[in-house]
Design an enzyme around this catalytic site. Sequence first.
Site, PDB file in Angstrom:
ATOM      1  N   CYS B  86     -29.888  68.875  95.094  1.00  0.00           N
ATOM      2  CA  CYS B  86     -31.107  68.506  95.821  1.00  0.00           C
ATOM      3  C   CYS B  86     -30.925  68.734  97.327  1.00  0.00           C
ATOM      4  O   CYS B  86     -30.811  69.859  97.772  1.00  0.00           O
ATOM      5  CB  CYS B  86     -31.482  67.068  95.463  1.00  0.00           C
ATOM      6  SG  CYS B  86     -33.205  66.695  95.812  1.00  0.00           S
ATOM      7  N   HIS B 196     -31.227  66.683  89.281  1.00  0.00           N
ATOM      8  CA  HIS B 196     -30.150  65.707  89.435  1.00  0.00           C
ATOM      9  C   HIS B 196     -29.428  65.448  88.113  1.00  0.00           C
ATOM     10  O   HIS B 196     -29.766  64.491  87.408  1.00  0.00           O
ATOM     11  CB  HIS B 196     -30.737  64.379  89.919  1.00  0.00           C
ATOM     12  CG  HIS B 196     -31.209  64.401  91.326  1.00  0.00           C
ATOM     13  ND1 HIS B 196     -30.374  64.210  92.395  1.00  0.00           N
ATOM     14  CD2 HIS B 196     -32.441  64.613  91.856  1.00  0.00           C
ATOM     15  CE1 HIS B 196     -31.056  64.294  93.528  1.00  0.00           C
ATOM     16  NE2 HIS B 196     -32.324  64.539  93.234  1.00  0.00           N
ATOM     17  N   GLU B 198     -26.652  64.097  87.712  1.00  0.00           N
ATOM     18  CA  GLU B 198     -25.948  62.806  87.808  1.00  0.00           C
ATOM     19  C   GLU B 198     -26.829  61.636  87.384  1.00  0.00           C
ATOM     20  O   GLU B 198     -26.342  60.522  87.191  1.00  0.00           O
ATOM     21  CB  GLU B 198     -25.404  62.589  89.238  1.00  0.00           C
ATOM     22  CG  GLU B 198     -26.428  62.209  90.308  1.00  0.00           C
ATOM     23  CD  GLU B 198     -27.186  63.392  90.906  1.00  0.00           C
ATOM     24  OE1 GLU B 198     -27.195  64.480  90.285  1.00  0.00           O
ATOM     25  OE2 GLU B 198     -27.793  63.230  91.988  1.00  0.00           O
TER      26      GLU B 198
END
Lengths: 79, 221
Positions: B86, B196, B198
């Site tokens: 990002c 993302h 994660e």
Amino acid sequence: MKARVIVTLKNGVLDPQGKAIEGALGGLGFDDVGSVRQGKVFDVELSGSDKDAAKAELEQMCEKLLANTVIENYAIEIA
Amino acid sequence: MKSAVIVFPGSNRDRDMFHALDMITGSRPQHVWHTESTLPDVDLVVVPGGFSYGDYLRSGAIAARSPILKDLVAKAHSGVAVLGVCNGFQILTEAGLLPGALMRNAGLTFVCKDVMMETVNNATRFSSQFQKGQVWRCPVAHHDGNYFADAETIRKVEDNNQVVFRYAEGTNPNGSLNNIAGITNAAGNVLGMMPHPENLVEPLHGGLDGRLLFESLLTAA
């Protein structure tokens, strides 16, 4: 010494913000607006007095930070 | 696998990244503040998401000129794996480690939702545990994720198989050219991606799709 740096999007780079402004102007009744491109202006004060040196330094500033030359052009004006 | 996460003023996904790395690689990453001059000796350096410097000037522009970036560029050139997610992707393009630029989303709105991604190149250290062509779910949360590069750069990036992830057909959330969601540098050791991974690594997240990226890194280390 006062200088002005104008950063604009290169031709062919889509400008969604300019498009939105164009639409809003149309909505306000400005029917003759063909297109709008959005850019940035930086007013920079420099301590030196050598205009050529200042221009060279401002070019470095543009290349290194003020403009992203992948998508933007810049123009330098010295008062 | 040893890793480090760089933190800038305005980073806000650094802890999510820390947690994912800690949980999946089994070793705690090191946080590195942006004013440091040297990164620790690690296998992976992550530039996390957020709004470094409030997105002033251009997203990632100021962070890309931070003191720590000098060593990050040196480490990247020496072959260390670098992952930018990002805002991290934006920072890596601004720093010249990845080609192109991330522009304002074509729809002008901040996009926060899950998208479907296709892994189009699984021959990288970031994607080896995906099947080629595998479609997976991943959250996005950004305002400037519209990938742009000139035609010549796009041709080179495509010819060199640097596109690792694309938004699956019909799900492009931001107008990115060629549906590009994640690309590597020419050498293949630096990956930037807008989504993302994660944030989809444990059951409480609602899915585990993002784990494969970290497991790929673990396999490569």
